[in-house]
Design an enzyme around this catalytic site. Structure first.
Site, PDB file in Angstrom:
ATOM      1  N   GLU A  23      24.487 -21.399  28.061  1.00  0.00           N
ATOM      2  CA  GLU A  23      23.281 -20.586  27.965  1.00  0.00           C
ATOM      3  C   GLU A  23      22.839 -20.468  26.503  1.00  0.00           C
ATOM      4  O   GLU A  23      23.363 -19.621  25.769  1.00  0.00           O
ATOM      5  CB  GLU A  23      23.559 -19.182  28.514  1.00  0.00           C
ATOM      6  CG  GLU A  23      23.996 -19.174  29.963  1.00  0.00           C
ATOM      7  CD  GLU A  23      23.726 -17.830  30.609  1.00  0.00           C
ATOM      8  OE1 GLU A  23      23.029 -17.823  31.625  1.00  0.00           O
ATOM      9  OE2 GLU A  23      24.189 -16.810  30.094  1.00  0.00           O
TER      10      GLU A  23
ATOM     11  N   SER B 233      16.163 -18.831  31.309  1.00  0.00           N
ATOM     12  CA  SER B 233      14.821 -18.980  31.889  1.00  0.00           C
ATOM     13  C   SER B 233      14.744 -20.073  32.952  1.00  0.00           C
ATOM     14  O   SER B 233      13.717 -20.739  33.103  1.00  0.00           O
ATOM     15  CB  SER B 233      13.777 -19.210  30.794  1.00  0.00           C
ATOM     16  OG  SER B 233      13.784 -18.127  29.877  1.00  0.00           O
TER      17      SER B 233
ATOM     18  N   HIS C 195      29.472 -13.596  28.516  1.00  0.00           N
ATOM     19  CA  HIS C 195      28.015 -13.698  28.411  1.00  0.00           C
ATOM     20  C   HIS C 195      27.592 -13.310  26.985  1.00  0.00           C
ATOM     21  O   HIS C 195      28.192 -12.424  26.376  1.00  0.00           O
ATOM     22  CB  HIS C 195      27.340 -12.792  29.440  1.00  0.00           C
ATOM     23  CG  HIS C 195      25.881 -13.093  29.586  1.00  0.00           C
ATOM     24  ND1 HIS C 195      24.948 -12.639  28.694  1.00  0.00           N
ATOM     25  CD2 HIS C 195      25.213 -13.841  30.494  1.00  0.00           C
ATOM     26  CE1 HIS C 195      23.763 -13.092  29.054  1.00  0.00           C
ATOM     27  NE2 HIS C 195      23.889 -13.819  30.139  1.00  0.00           N
TER      28      HIS C 195
ATOM     29  N   GLY D 144      15.919 -14.958  28.810  1.00  0.00           N
ATOM     30  CA  GLY D 144      14.943 -13.887  28.975  1.00  0.00           C
ATOM     31  C   GLY D 144      13.690 -14.062  28.125  1.00  0.00           C
ATOM     32  O   GLY D 144      12.879 -13.159  27.999  1.00  0.00           O
TER      33      GLY D 144
ATOM     34  N   LYS E   3      22.501  -8.721  35.732  1.00  0.00           N
ATOM     35  CA  LYS E   3      22.611  -7.877  34.529  1.00  0.00           C
ATOM     36  C   LYS E   3      22.569  -6.402  34.945  1.00  0.00           C
ATOM     37  O   LYS E   3      23.057  -6.076  36.029  1.00  0.00           O
ATOM     38  CB  LYS E   3      21.537  -8.264  33.508  1.00  0.00           C
ATOM     39  CG  LYS E   3      21.525  -9.776  33.278  1.00  0.00           C
ATOM     40  CD  LYS E   3      20.690 -10.235  32.131  1.00  0.00           C
ATOM     41  CE  LYS E   3      20.806 -11.750  31.996  1.00  0.00           C
ATOM     42  NZ  LYS E   3      20.094 -12.269  30.826  1.00  0.00           N
TER      43      LYS E   3
ATOM     44  N   GLU F  96      25.291 -11.563  25.940  1.00  0.00           N
ATOM     45  CA  GLU F  96      24.962 -10.147  25.772  1.00  0.00           C
ATOM     46  C   GLU F  96      26.227  -9.320  25.572  1.00  0.00           C
ATOM     47  O   GLU F  96      26.232  -8.326  24.849  1.00  0.00           O
ATOM     48  CB  GLU F  96      24.154  -9.659  26.995  1.00  0.00           C
ATOM     49  CG  GLU F  96      22.746 -10.254  26.982  1.00  0.00           C
ATOM     50  CD  GLU F  96      22.121 -10.475  28.335  1.00  0.00           C
ATOM     51  OE1 GLU F  96      22.618  -9.935  29.348  1.00  0.00           O
ATOM     52  OE2 GLU F  96      21.115 -11.224  28.398  1.00  0.00           O
TER      53      GLU F  96
ATOM     54  N   ASN G 130      22.548 -13.743  37.937  1.00  0.00           N
ATOM     55  CA  ASN G 130      23.209 -12.732  37.106  1.00  0.00           C
ATOM     56  C   ASN G 130      22.205 -11.602  36.978  1.00  0.00           C
ATOM     57  O   ASN G 130      21.253 -11.708  36.217  1.00  0.00           O
ATOM     58  CB  ASN G 130      23.572 -13.315  35.736  1.00  0.00           C
ATOM     59  CG  ASN G 130      24.085 -12.236  34.789  1.00  0.00           C
ATOM     60  OD1 ASN G 130      24.418 -11.128  35.217  1.00  0.00           O
ATOM     61  ND2 ASN G 130      24.157 -12.556  33.507  1.00  0.00           N
TER      62      ASN G 130
HETATM   63  O1  13P Z   1      21.355 -14.796  30.764  1.00  0.00           O
HETATM   64  C1  13P Z   1      20.992 -15.427  31.738  1.00  0.00           C
HETATM   65  C2  13P Z   1      21.872 -15.579  32.908  1.00  0.00           C
HETATM   66  O2  13P Z   1      23.165 -15.198  32.611  1.00  0.00           O
HETATM   67  C3  13P Z   1      19.654 -16.044  31.804  1.00  0.00           C
HETATM   68  O3  13P Z   1      18.720 -15.052  31.946  1.00  0.00           O
HETATM   69  P1  13P Z   1      17.182 -15.468  32.287  1.00  0.00           P
HETATM   70  O4  13P Z   1      17.266 -16.402  33.459  1.00  0.00           O
HETATM   71  O5  13P Z   1      16.514 -14.166  32.594  1.00  0.00           O
HETATM   72  O6  13P Z   1      16.667 -16.158  31.067  1.00  0.00           O
END
Ligand code: 13P
Length: 251
Positions: free
Chosen positions: A167, A213, A95, A173, A11, A97, A9
């Site tokens: 997640e 992560s 997601h 992150g 982003k 976010e 992903n």
């Molecule tokens: O939000 C994520 C994937 O959708 C996870 O992000 P990270 O792997 O950067 O922690």
């Protein structure tokens, strides 16, 4: 048998040029496509480039968000119908976010799931708790609530074919990965929730990813958990070498 699915992903990272460079970097190197599905989720503005570059490879393509209407006066939105016409395979929805910064509700996510399925795009439905919810001991109730809401009015066959990504928000992150045991516990709970809503066969077929992560250093132990069928990966999916290592976690 559930086929493992490692999905990047990206982003809001990468432009079309960087997208094409990434695909050039993995071309000819997805050697285990019969064993592991490899997917990249890219920003809408990069999807056409990604699809064109990925032609002739085993890489599958995902959108990061889409609307629940196919067309109309919805300025700035992305049509699930057009995603399907372009050849997008998967649609990431819900997601954390998007829930946090764009106020997406469980109801929106359910409508988006219906819209993607209607158009033949497979949803990757995200769920997960905040650290606060975890500390309050409410993970199970929170995550199963998100799953019930997201799957509302979907048939057993539709649910069996889709992907759910667990997640935990506190692991995204942050470099802080859930332990394999923590991730397994909630992925198992998600499968139990699906079994309760539908039946055992549906639960055994739905694929559940862990995200937060995930990286080459921890992918193997996470993927060894019985209810973890894949990863949804942010940071570690941005470079070809790291993404290839994740996809080849079995080697
Ligand atoms: O939000 C994520 C994937 O959708 C996870 O992000 P990270 O792997 O950067 O922690």
């Amino acid at each position: 048998m559930r086929k493992p699915i490692i999905a990047g992903n990206w982003k809001l990272n990468k432009n079309p040029k960087e997208t094409a460079e990434f695909v050039a970097g993995i071309k000819g190197k997805l050697a285990n496509a019969d064993q592991v599905e490899a997917v990249i989720g890219a920003p809408a503005v990069d999807l056409q480039t990604l699809i064109d570059a990925a032609k002739g490879t085993d890489l599958k393509v995902a959108s990061e968000n889409s609307y629940f209407e196919d067309a109309g006066a919805f300025t700035g939105e992305t049509s699930p119908k057009v995603l399907a016409e372009m050849g997008v395979d998967y649609g990431i929805i819900g997601h954390s976010e998007r829930r946090e910064y764009f106020n997406e509700t469980d109801e929106d996510i359910n409508k988006k799931a219906h819209a993607l399925i209607k158009n033949g795009v497979t949803p990757i439905i995200c769920c997960g708790e905040t650290l606060e919810t975890r500390k309050a001991g409410k993970v199970n109730e929170w995550v199963s609530g998100q799953i019930k809401a997201a799957l509302k009015d979907l048939s057993a066959a539709q649910v069996a074919a889709l992907v759910i990504a667990y997640e935990p928000i506190w692991a995204i992150g942050t470099g802080e990965t859930a332990t394999p045991e923590q991730a397994q516990e909630v992925c198992h709970l998600i499968r139990e929730t699906v079994a309760g809503l539908y039946d055992q066969t549906t639960a055994e077929n739905v694929r559940i990813q862990y995200g937060g992560s995930m990286k080459p250093a921890n992918v193997k132990e996470l993927m060894a958990q019985p209810d973890i069928d894949g990863g949804l990966v942010g940071g570690a999916s941005l470079q070809p070498d790291s993404f290839l290592e994740l996809v080849h976690y079995q080697d």
